[in-house]
Design a protein around this motif. Sequence first.
Motif, PDB file in Angstrom:
ATOM      1  N   VAL A 344      81.468  -1.562  -5.559  1.00  0.00           N
ATOM      2  CA  VAL A 344      81.016  -2.645  -6.256  1.00  0.00           C
ATOM      3  C   VAL A 344      79.481  -3.063  -5.710  1.00  0.00           C
ATOM      4  N   GLU A 345      79.410  -2.955  -4.416  1.00  0.00           N
ATOM      5  CA  GLU A 345      78.170  -3.524  -3.921  1.00  0.00           C
ATOM      6  C   GLU A 345      76.996  -2.341  -3.998  1.00  0.00           C
ATOM      7  N   ARG A 346      77.384  -1.271  -4.257  1.00  0.00           N
ATOM      8  CA  ARG A 346      76.265  -0.113  -4.457  1.00  0.00           C
ATOM      9  C   ARG A 346      75.774  -0.294  -5.988  1.00  0.00           C
ATOM     10  N   VAL A 347      76.826  -0.706  -6.727  1.00  0.00           N
ATOM     11  CA  VAL A 347      76.192  -0.960  -8.401  1.00  0.00           C
ATOM     12  C   VAL A 347      75.303  -2.100  -8.402  1.00  0.00           C
ATOM     13  N   LEU A 348      75.839  -3.116  -7.702  1.00  0.00           N
ATOM     14  CA  LEU A 348      74.941  -4.408  -7.616  1.00  0.00           C
ATOM     15  C   LEU A 348      73.499  -4.272  -6.780  1.00  0.00           C
ATOM     16  N   VAL A 349      73.419  -3.660  -5.996  1.00  0.00           N
ATOM     17  CA  VAL A 349      72.285  -3.697  -5.005  1.00  0.00           C
ATOM     18  C   VAL A 349      71.346  -2.502  -5.914  1.00  0.00           C
ATOM     19  N   ALA A 350      71.779  -1.624  -6.880  1.00  0.00           N
ATOM     20  CA  ALA A 350      71.069  -0.938  -7.623  1.00  0.00           C
ATOM     21  C   ALA A 350      70.383  -1.668  -8.682  1.00  0.00           C
ATOM     22  N   GLN A 351      70.913  -2.615  -9.005  1.00  0.00           N
ATOM     23  CA  GLN A 351      70.224  -3.533 -10.224  1.00  0.00           C
ATOM     24  C   GLN A 351      68.910  -4.137  -9.814  1.00  0.00           C
ATOM     25  N   PRO A 352      68.036  -4.004 -11.000  1.00  0.00           N
ATOM     26  CA  PRO A 352      66.682  -4.760 -10.667  1.00  0.00           C
ATOM     27  C   PRO A 352      66.854  -6.251 -10.410  1.00  0.00           C
ATOM     28  N   GLY A 353      65.987  -6.585  -9.278  1.00  0.00           N
ATOM     29  CA  GLY A 353      66.200  -7.969  -8.858  1.00  0.00           C
ATOM     30  C   GLY A 353      67.021  -8.125  -7.764  1.00  0.00           C
ATOM     31  N   VAL A 354      67.719  -7.321  -7.346  1.00  0.00           N
ATOM     32  CA  VAL A 354      69.057  -7.470  -6.285  1.00  0.00           C
ATOM     33  C   VAL A 354      68.617  -6.877  -4.968  1.00  0.00           C
ATOM     34  N   LEU A 355      68.476  -7.674  -4.098  1.00  0.00           N
ATOM     35  CA  LEU A 355      68.007  -7.245  -2.593  1.00  0.00           C
ATOM     36  C   LEU A 355      69.360  -6.968  -1.727  1.00  0.00           C
ATOM     37  N   GLU A 356      70.310  -7.668  -1.756  1.00  0.00           N
ATOM     38  CA  GLU A 356      71.483  -7.355  -0.983  1.00  0.00           C
ATOM     39  C   GLU A 356      72.795  -7.869  -1.701  1.00  0.00           C
ATOM     40  N   ALA A 357      74.089  -7.415  -1.356  1.00  0.00           N
ATOM     41  CA  ALA A 357      75.368  -7.876  -2.056  1.00  0.00           C
ATOM     42  C   ALA A 357      76.178  -7.941  -1.082  1.00  0.00           C
ATOM     43  N   CYS A 358      77.378  -8.699  -1.111  1.00  0.00           N
ATOM     44  CA  CYS A 358      78.519  -8.535  -0.360  1.00  0.00           C
ATOM     45  C   CYS A 358      79.707  -8.709  -1.237  1.00  0.00           C
TER      46      CYS A 358
END
Length: 433
Positions: A344-358
């Motif tokens: 899920v984190e990999r998908v989130l950080v691949a989106q425009p405007g996202v730097l990091e996610a947990c």
Amino acid sequence: MGGAMNPTDAGSPRRLEPVPVPLGPAVLDLLPALRRALDGVGPALLPVPADDQREAGALAAAVAAPGVLRAGEDSAADPTAVVIATSGSTGAPKGVLLSGAALRASAEATHARLGGVGRWLLALPARHVAGLQVLVRSLLAGLEPGVLDLTTGFRPAAFATAAEPVLASPGRHYTALVPTQLSRLVAGEGPGLAALRAFDAVLLGGAATPPSLLATAAAAGVRVVTTYGMSETAGGCVYDGVPLAGARVRLTPLTGQDGPDGPAQRDTPDGQAGTGRIDLAGPMLARGYRRAGDPGTGGGAFAEDGWFRTGDVGRWLPDGRLEVVGRLDDMINTGGVKVPPLLVERVLVAQPGVLEACVTGVADPEWGQAVVAAVVPADPARPPAERDLLDAVRAQVGRAAVPRRLRFVAELPVLGPGKVDRAAVRAGFAAEH
């Protein structure tokens, strides 16, 4: 360090001594003691932070006391050289017993994979295994490493300055980083990135790396080699998904019981499918844990058949490489569906405007656990649309993996070098209710 003791002396238990490890160039003063420990003619060393007396004292009391190795923690034929204290995120710190042979096997296999010995730049704390191995590889290569002063934190400009004399020397040049450092260097587009491009290989480990960061680094001309391993394997033992020489990997199914001869699956990728717990073996494996058998040591992770049972989940890719998809204790069981947070984190950080996610799971009366996500936007003033992020997860991972709560944060809490503190993120969401 005086009073070195030969481990072959009958009736003389070998000493285990805490050694303060500086974050700057003074760390090179430890090389003679490390050499003696590797050769088995000096005390075994417990690296502790030189800049935090409270933590150093706690580690010494928890791991080193009473200052000698127990029976079974050392061997005259293969002396224990270093005891690495784990972060203790699951309780009291554990001491990982690394022999000189294990450290050498790891260092030699690394140089063989990278194309030969070279001069290293130490850019990580040497009290942790990734930084310590930079010193070990340097000793074996007979080349003094460069040192990045981390006393005031990591700065791309300082990295460039520290790299300059290393890169000016003949031969091959290497360094090791965690993803946060790589991200800052790539984003800097200045002398730090220029220096990074000049290294023949940049080992990257310590935490999961977003594919987007790897792609950006590759496009910038950085020769990144992803590593997977831990203190128990003397550092990384799988590079770019392929085990180092001598290292072995097998996946144990997450469901069902192992038979009398061990896991049902083989230790090669051929014929394996799905995900499983990652087990590791090879000459770089640690001897075990300090005070094995005491409560909380987790000694059972070292099996009698020579395999180390990790807490990680992996899968074999179609090309035969290993992909790590998360931690067993991080898996989120929501409505009976197991969701690996890393996917899920990999998908989130691949989106425009996202730097990091947990991504983690919190207790939920209806689903057992609910998927939640903390997201660091690239521009705090203009975060991405939450609906777009959730739709991307739904499309790429599945409906069960869609976070039921998502919040934007300025930064993620960390635990150790480059590791996100999932427990702290989870506690933050739990405090909201």
